[in-house]
Write a protein that holds these residues in place. Structure first.
Motif, PDB file in Angstrom:
ATOM      1  N   PHE A 244      -0.477   4.532   3.254  1.00 51.28           N
ATOM      2  CA  PHE A 244      -0.413   3.198   3.847  1.00 51.28           C
ATOM      3  C   PHE A 244      -1.586   2.387   3.308  1.00 51.28           C
ATOM      4  CE2 PHE A 244      -1.549   0.439   7.639  1.00 51.28           C
ATOM      5  CZ  PHE A 244      -0.640  -0.572   7.278  1.00 51.28           C
ATOM      6  N   ASN A 245      -1.275   1.262   2.677  1.00 49.96           N
ATOM      7  CA  ASN A 245      -2.298   0.420   2.064  1.00 49.96           C
ATOM      8  C   ASN A 245      -2.388  -0.881   2.856  1.00 49.96           C
ATOM      9  OD1 ASN A 245      -2.796   1.898  -0.787  1.00 49.96           O
ATOM     10  ND2 ASN A 245      -0.653   2.040  -0.190  1.00 49.96           N
ATOM     11  N   GLU A 246      -3.196  -0.847   3.862  1.00 51.01           N
ATOM     12  CA  GLU A 246      -3.247  -1.955   4.822  1.00 51.01           C
ATOM     13  C   GLU A 246      -3.710  -3.258   4.187  1.00 51.01           C
ATOM     14  OE1 GLU A 246      -5.121  -2.902   9.266  1.00 51.01           O
ATOM     15  OE2 GLU A 246      -5.706  -1.092   8.160  1.00 51.01           O
ATOM     16  N   ASN A 247      -4.610  -3.161   3.219  1.00 51.62           N
ATOM     17  CA  ASN A 247      -5.171  -4.357   2.588  1.00 51.62           C
ATOM     18  C   ASN A 247      -4.617  -4.595   1.185  1.00 51.62           C
ATOM     19  OD1 ASN A 247      -6.986  -4.925   4.787  1.00 51.62           O
ATOM     20  ND2 ASN A 247      -8.192  -3.163   4.094  1.00 51.62           N
ATOM     21  N   GLY A 248      -3.449  -4.063   0.932  1.00 51.84           N
ATOM     22  CA  GLY A 248      -2.866  -4.195  -0.400  1.00 51.84           C
ATOM     23  C   GLY A 248      -3.456  -3.178  -1.359  1.00 51.84           C
ATOM     24  N   GLY A 249      -2.985  -3.200  -2.587  1.00 53.35           N
ATOM     25  CA  GLY A 249      -3.459  -2.242  -3.586  1.00 53.35           C
ATOM     26  C   GLY A 249      -2.793  -2.507  -4.917  1.00 53.35           C
ATOM     27  N   PHE A 250      -2.615  -1.452  -5.706  1.00 53.76           N
ATOM     28  CA  PHE A 250      -2.076  -1.619  -7.056  1.00 53.76           C
ATOM     29  C   PHE A 250      -0.686  -2.252  -7.046  1.00 53.76           C
ATOM     30  CE2 PHE A 250       0.430  -0.215 -10.671  1.00 53.76           C
ATOM     31  CZ  PHE A 250      -0.397  -0.515 -11.739  1.00 53.76           C
ATOM     32  N   TRP A 251       0.177  -1.831  -6.110  1.00 49.82           N
ATOM     33  CA  TRP A 251       1.581  -2.215  -6.156  1.00 49.82           C
ATOM     34  C   TRP A 251       1.890  -3.534  -5.465  1.00 49.82           C
ATOM     35  CZ3 TRP A 251       4.205   0.275  -9.664  1.00 49.82           C
ATOM     36  CH2 TRP A 251       3.887   1.596  -9.968  1.00 49.82           C
ATOM     37  N   SER A 252       1.002  -4.020  -4.621  1.00 47.02           N
ATOM     38  CA  SER A 252       1.261  -5.278  -3.903  1.00 47.02           C
ATOM     39  C   SER A 252      -0.043  -5.833  -3.350  1.00 47.02           C
ATOM     40  CB  SER A 252       2.248  -5.051  -2.755  1.00 47.02           C
ATOM     41  OG  SER A 252       2.415  -6.224  -1.978  1.00 47.02           O
ATOM     42  N   LYS A 253      -0.149  -7.163  -3.321  1.00 50.19           N
ATOM     43  CA  LYS A 253      -1.324  -7.787  -2.712  1.00 50.19           C
ATOM     44  C   LYS A 253      -1.255  -7.726  -1.185  1.00 50.19           C
ATOM     45  CE  LYS A 253       0.278 -12.634  -2.568  1.00 50.19           C
ATOM     46  NZ  LYS A 253       1.689 -12.298  -2.599  1.00 50.19           N
ATOM     47  N   ASP A 254      -0.053  -7.540  -0.648  1.00 49.86           N
ATOM     48  CA  ASP A 254       0.151  -7.444   0.800  1.00 49.86           C
ATOM     49  C   ASP A 254       0.102  -5.986   1.238  1.00 49.86           C
ATOM     50  OD1 ASP A 254       0.643 -10.263   0.963  1.00 49.86           O
ATOM     51  OD2 ASP A 254       2.680  -9.881   0.210  1.00 49.86           O
ATOM     52  N   SER A 255      -0.005  -5.761   2.521  1.00 48.44           N
ATOM     53  CA  SER A 255       0.008  -4.392   3.033  1.00 48.44           C
ATOM     54  C   SER A 255       1.346  -3.729   2.717  1.00 48.44           C
ATOM     55  CB  SER A 255      -0.248  -4.387   4.543  1.00 48.44           C
ATOM     56  OG  SER A 255       0.767  -5.091   5.227  1.00 48.44           O
ATOM     57  N   TYR A 256       1.300  -2.449   2.388  1.00 46.07           N
ATOM     58  CA  TYR A 256       2.531  -1.746   2.028  1.00 46.07           C
ATOM     59  C   TYR A 256       2.382  -0.244   2.250  1.00 46.07           C
ATOM     60  CZ  TYR A 256       0.279  -0.462  -2.444  1.00 46.07           C
ATOM     61  OH  TYR A 256      -0.565   0.036  -3.408  1.00 46.07           O
ATOM     62  N   VAL A 257       3.538   0.391   2.364  1.00 49.35           N
ATOM     63  CA  VAL A 257       3.623   1.846   2.364  1.00 49.35           C
ATOM     64  C   VAL A 257       4.188   2.276   1.013  1.00 49.35           C
ATOM     65  CG1 VAL A 257       4.766   3.869   3.367  1.00 49.35           C
ATOM     66  CG2 VAL A 257       3.912   2.050   4.861  1.00 49.35           C
ATOM     67  N   SER A 258       3.553   3.230   0.373  1.00 45.19           N
ATOM     68  CA  SER A 258       4.090   3.771  -0.883  1.00 45.19           C
ATOM     69  C   SER A 258       4.532   5.212  -0.658  1.00 45.19           C
ATOM     70  CB  SER A 258       3.055   3.701  -2.003  1.00 45.19           C
ATOM     71  OG  SER A 258       1.938   4.518  -1.721  1.00 45.19           O
ATOM     72  N   ILE A 259       5.718   5.508  -1.139  1.00 45.16           N
ATOM     73  CA  ILE A 259       6.287   6.850  -1.045  1.00 45.16           C
ATOM     74  C   ILE A 259       6.417   7.384  -2.462  1.00 45.16           C
ATOM     75  CG2 ILE A 259       8.242   8.222  -0.251  1.00 45.16           C
ATOM     76  CD1 ILE A 259       8.868   5.874   1.692  1.00 45.16           C
ATOM     77  N   GLY A 260       5.690   8.438  -2.745  1.00 45.32           N
ATOM     78  CA  GLY A 260       5.681   8.982  -4.100  1.00 45.32           C
ATOM     79  C   GLY A 260       6.387  10.315  -4.201  1.00 45.32           C
ATOM     80  N   ARG A 261       6.942  10.552  -5.386  1.00 43.91           N
ATOM     81  CA  ARG A 261       7.652  11.816  -5.619  1.00 43.91           C
ATOM     82  C   ARG A 261       7.528  12.181  -7.093  1.00 43.91           C
ATOM     83  NH1 ARG A 261      13.727  12.102  -3.591  1.00 43.91           N
ATOM     84  NH2 ARG A 261      13.869  10.232  -4.878  1.00 43.91           N
ATOM     85  N   ASN A 262       7.110  13.402  -7.368  1.00 42.56           N
ATOM     86  CA  ASN A 262       7.053  13.937  -8.721  1.00 42.56           C
ATOM     87  C   ASN A 262       8.100  15.028  -8.863  1.00 42.56           C
ATOM     88  OD1 ASN A 262       4.882  12.264  -9.182  1.00 42.56           O
ATOM     89  ND2 ASN A 262       3.344  13.876  -9.065  1.00 42.56           N
ATOM     90  N   LEU A 263       8.965  14.882  -9.859  1.00 33.44           N
ATOM     91  CA  LEU A 263      10.058  15.829 -10.054  1.00 33.44           C
ATOM     92  C   LEU A 263      10.096  16.335 -11.488  1.00 33.44           C
ATOM     93  CD1 LEU A 263      12.959  13.921  -8.219  1.00 33.44           C
ATOM     94  CD2 LEU A 263      11.609  15.831  -7.326  1.00 33.44           C
TER      95      LEU A 263
END
Length: 277
Positions: free
Chosen positions: A186-205
């Motif tokens: 959970f990126n409350e203050n934004g991050g690499f993927w968005s300037k807004d707060s967001y949840v990132s779900i990652g998966r390596n396959l």
């Protein structure tokens, strides 16, 4: 919820999402920052490694015989600028409009006569122009098999007879070390993927035949986006088989594009190829 589940489906090999994150106005700025970081190897290799690679390129392709250079996937011009400074005539191609804009501004500021083109190098249509082509930082392995073959042929066609191609790929050892996993943040203050707060779900396959997927799904208040990053990993035998199938001759095999040898392709494998008519 159904929309999110649709984004989280397991894609087929080299299936592309509907978006290109390097074209997103916000993400492309973050990518450019990563390119221009002098001592990290996120979007580009470290500046010290790039400088070492340029010295190596001058040895195997001196400008007296290899004046015209095509830099494929040039990004913000880290290799192109250095080669221009050494006296080569350089053309850089990249799919990121933001990176090409920056590269053009830098070339103008530094008074380098570099031609930059904002285009997909898969559509390369030049013929018999260049003495040397570069496809560096394992871009080749991000493509599906048919696309790799098409790109190699287009590069072969763009080179003069006797022209060379320097390219690299990730090795079998890196594939073996790749771990399948799932994670979220959970990126409350934004991050690499968005300037807004967001949840990132990652998966390596891992997929058959040495293919991996690094998938990120970004959930904001307004939308859900999924980004797929694919990699094909190689043994020396497979790499050589692919490049010779389109007509290239292998001149030399290295551990990386700085000309190192001795560790047996521990992380990467680099080939110096030649077009022979």
């Amino acid at each position: 919820m159904n929309n999110l589940l649709n984004h989280l489906h397991v894609p087929s090999r080299f299936e592309q999402a509907d978006n290109a994150f390097w074209q997103d106005p916000y993400i492309s700025k973050r990518l450019l920052e990563a390119h221009l970081s002098s001592d990290t190897e996120g979007a580009s290799r470290s500046f010290a490694f790039i400088d070492k690679s340029i010295d190596f390129i001058q040895q195997v392709a001196p400008k007296k015989s290899y004046q015209k250079v095509l830099d494929l996937g040039c990004g913000p011009g880290l290799y192109s600028e250095r080669l221009a400074k050494k006296g080569y005539t350089v053309k850089g191609i990249d799919f990121s409009e933001n990176s090409i804009r920056y590269a053009k501004e830098q070339a103008k500021k530094l008074d380098f006569d570099i031609e930059y083109r904002h285009e997909n190098y898969m559509e390369l249509n030049d013929s018999n122009i260049y003495d040397l082509a570069l496809l560096i930082y394992c871009d080749y392995g991000a493509l599906a098999t048919d696309d790799r073959s098409k790109l190699l042929f287009n590069i072969w066609n763009s080179l003069k007879n006797g022209g060379q191609l320097l390219l690299d790929v990730f090795s079998q050892k890196i594939f073996d070390q790749f771990k399948e996993e799932q994670y979220w943040s959970f990126n409350e203050n934004g991050g690499f993927w968005s300037k807004d707060s967001y949840v990132s779900i990652g998966r390596n396959l891992k997929y058959p035949d040495r293919v991996t997927l690094e998938q990120t799904t970004v959930v904001t208040d307004d939308k859900i986006e999924t980004y797929n990053i694919w990699h094909q990993f190689f043994t020396k035998e497979l790499f050589i088989k692919e490049v010779t199938a389109v007509g290239f001759t292998v001149k030399e095999i290295y551990d990386d594009v700085s000309g190192e040898t001795g560790n047996g392709g521990d992380k990467t494998i680099a080939l110096l190829l030649e077009k022979q008519g």
